[in-house]
Design an enzyme around this catalytic site. Sequence first.
Site, short mmCIF file in Angstrom:
data_model
loop_
_atom_site.label_atom_id
_atom_site.label_comp_id
_atom_site.label_asym_id
_atom_site.label_seq_id
_atom_site.Cartn_x
_atom_site.Cartn_y
_atom_site.Cartn_z
N GLY A 12 0.80 -1.22 0.00
CA GLY A 12 0.00 0.00 0.00
C GLY A 12 0.83 1.26 0.00
O GLY A 12 0.46 2.26 0.62
N ARG A 15 0.66 5.78 -1.77
CA ARG A 15 0.23 7.07 -1.20
C ARG A 15 0.24 6.97 0.33
O ARG A 15 0.50 5.92 0.90
CB ARG A 15 -1.17 7.44 -1.70
CG ARG A 15 -2.24 6.45 -1.28
CD ARG A 15 -3.61 6.84 -1.81
NE ARG A 15 -3.68 6.76 -3.26
CZ ARG A 15 -4.00 5.65 -3.93
NH1 ARG A 15 -4.31 4.54 -3.27
NH2 ARG A 15 -4.02 5.63 -5.24
N LYS A 37 -1.84 -1.82 -5.48
CA LYS A 37 -2.73 -2.16 -6.60
C LYS A 37 -2.88 -1.06 -7.63
O LYS A 37 -3.28 -1.32 -8.76
CB LYS A 37 -4.12 -2.53 -6.08
CG LYS A 37 -4.19 -3.81 -5.28
CD LYS A 37 -5.61 -4.35 -5.20
CE LYS A 37 -6.57 -3.34 -4.65
NZ LYS A 37 -7.96 -3.85 -4.62
N TYR A 163 -14.63 -3.92 11.15
CA TYR A 163 -13.36 -3.24 10.93
C TYR A 163 -12.39 -3.47 12.08
O TYR A 163 -11.20 -3.75 11.88
CB TYR A 163 -13.59 -1.74 10.74
CG TYR A 163 -12.32 -0.92 10.67
CD1 TYR A 163 -11.41 -1.10 9.62
CD2 TYR A 163 -12.01 0.02 11.65
CE1 TYR A 163 -10.24 -0.36 9.56
CE2 TYR A 163 -10.84 0.76 11.59
CZ TYR A 163 -9.96 0.57 10.55
OH TYR A 163 -8.80 1.30 10.48
N LYS A 167 -8.60 -5.06 11.91
CA LYS A 167 -7.37 -4.36 12.33
C LYS A 167 -6.70 -5.09 13.49
O LYS A 167 -5.47 -5.21 13.52
CB LYS A 167 -7.69 -2.92 12.74
CG LYS A 167 -8.05 -2.01 11.60
CD LYS A 167 -6.99 -1.95 10.51
CE LYS A 167 -5.71 -1.28 10.93
NZ LYS A 167 -4.76 -1.09 9.78
#
Length: 284
Positions: A12, A15, A37, A163, A167
């Site tokens: 990732g 950015r 990606k 979520y 995580k």
Amino acid sequence: MSLQGKTLFITGASRGIGLAIGLRAARDGANITIAAKTDTPHPKLEGTIHTAAEAIERAGGKALPLVVDVRDEDAVKDALDQTAKRFGGVDIVVNNASAIALTNTANTEMKRFDLMHQINARGTFLVSKHAIPHLEKAGNPHILMLSPPLDMAEKWFAPHLAYTMAKFGMSLCVLGLAGELRSKGIAVNALWPRTTIATAAIQNLLGGDALMRASRRPEIMADAAHALFEKPARTFTGRFLIDDSFLAEQGVTDFSKYRVTAGVPLAPDFFVPDASEPPPGALD
């Protein structure tokens, strides 16, 4: 100390925090694999693996941009092999790729649940698994997860269970791998921000311009990660670090440079334990 000549594999990294970590290492003359990606420009997100590679080269590093979906085992293994072949090994792995959806259970589609778990927990496990044979050959090998302390408080789970599970799955990898790999001299640690960080997720998904102004810049995470990578892997492992507290341990006293907007109160991030006190003056 310096990361000159070290090789980082960052998921990732096109950015945000991942790219910031790569740029900080590049200033030392490190080699960076950008495993992400985004191969072509996204209508709502800045940056691709190619623009990231250009920035890393400008900063003084060497870049290898690779299209990698961390859900694809063959792609992950091949990317790590390509990295080792190009740069002569892999010294540091950063599991930064993550998916987020802050929905309660009733409003979480199972395809979104699956996506978060496949990228966050499974992707972290998968990248780490295939990195081990390379890291065993490194002089001071580190695996870093951008994941929170394992603070098992109801308030973190109740608003967005899916979520939080995903995580915390990344953090469970830290807990398990730190013990599993200690005898091999491979450090495994977690790093998490005390405040929100000015990234595309904050801008587009969480709070827009107002929350961006109340955030810190990704460079605080990059500086903390850089300091971590300089630690001796055989002794500094299994830690769940908060960015400003860890930097304060390294002697940093001025945190104002990390603010997006001076004078705007900083917004707290999720998952920071109540017992974690900020360094004196860090939030002023």
